[in-house]
Design an enzyme around this catalytic site. Structure first.
Site, mmCIF file in Angstrom:
data_model
loop_
_atom_site.group_PDB
_atom_site.id
_atom_site.type_symbol
_atom_site.label_atom_id
_atom_site.label_comp_id
_atom_site.label_asym_id
_atom_site.label_seq_id
_atom_site.Cartn_x
_atom_site.Cartn_y
_atom_site.Cartn_z
ATOM 1 N N THR A 7 2.018 -4.962 0.445
ATOM 2 C CA THR A 7 2.518 -6.268 0.186
ATOM 3 C C THR A 7 1.765 -6.888 -0.959
ATOM 4 O OG1 THR A 7 3.086 -8.301 1.281
ATOM 5 C CG2 THR A 7 0.950 -7.456 1.725
ATOM 6 N N LYS A 41 1.753 -11.577 6.993
ATOM 7 C CA LYS A 41 0.603 -10.710 6.786
ATOM 8 C C LYS A 41 -0.684 -11.482 6.589
ATOM 9 C CE LYS A 41 4.078 -8.102 4.492
ATOM 10 N NZ LYS A 41 4.605 -7.855 3.171
ATOM 11 N N GLY A 53 -5.899 -11.565 5.465
ATOM 12 C CA GLY A 53 -4.645 -11.065 4.931
ATOM 13 C C GLY A 53 -4.800 -9.590 4.681
ATOM 14 N N SER A 132 0.554 -4.315 -3.634
ATOM 15 C CA SER A 132 1.416 -3.806 -4.696
ATOM 16 C C SER A 132 1.531 -4.759 -5.873
ATOM 17 C CB SER A 132 2.809 -3.515 -4.139
ATOM 18 O OG SER A 132 2.737 -2.565 -3.110
#
Length: 179
Positions: A7, A41, A53, A132
């Protein structure tokens, strides 16, 4: 095996104690399939005194977050000691060694990134991003941190919005937590 990309997480800690962490909601399987748009998240742990996170495998990250909260309890809330202890455990324990995730943890004193390689990184600046789209979010957050008076939440949200406009593994379904 199909790889899940999950994420982009961004955290900002302003000098006045304004602290925020945020993440997008996208979970992608392989190169082309969005499996979920609204994953959360980021969360508060340890009696609401620590924000976390994660990026990487979702199941692995949940497991690591639970282990990290246990380490916080063992070390009476000392974030650095808990982070180092988790990193050592993560790297050396046979069952957790293969877990694939990165974590950002932050409280009023510290902002850290924890990896499965045994690294606990305290960034030079009170801005950090992983995942990412982490490089995109970090670049945006760093520029906003240095050149505006925006509060931590505004910087986190705007940085994640910018990352979502560039990174195919990041969406604009943003969730945030503040201290």
């Amino acid at each position: 095996m199909v790889q899940f990309h999950a994420t982009t997480i961004c955290a900002v800690k302003r000098p006045d104690g304004d602290i925020c962490i945020g993440g997008d909601g996208q979970v992608t399987m392989g190169e082309t399939t969005i499996m979920k748009n609204g994953a959360k998240k980021v969360k508060k742990i340890f009696k609401g005194k620590v924000l976390t996170g994660f990026a990487g495998s979702v199941a692995d990250a949940f497991s690591l977050t639970d282990k990290f909260e246990n380490k916080l309890q063992e070390h009476d809330g000392n974030l650095k000691r808990a982070a180092v202890d988790l990193a050592q455990f993560w790297r050396s324990d046979k069952a957790t060694r293969s877990l694939e995730a990165l974590m950002i943890v932050v409280n009023e004193e510290d902002l850290l990134v924890i990896s499965g390689n045994g690294e606990v990184i305290e960034p030079d600046k009170n801005v950090v991003a992983i995942g990412s789209g982490g490089n995109y979010a970090y670049s945006a957050a760093s520029a906003l941190f240095d050149n505006t008076e925006l509060d931590a939440e505004s910087i986190v949200r705007k940085s994640l919005e910018i990352a979502s406009s560039i990174c195919v593994y990041t969406n604009d379904n943003i969730s945030v937590e503040k201290l």
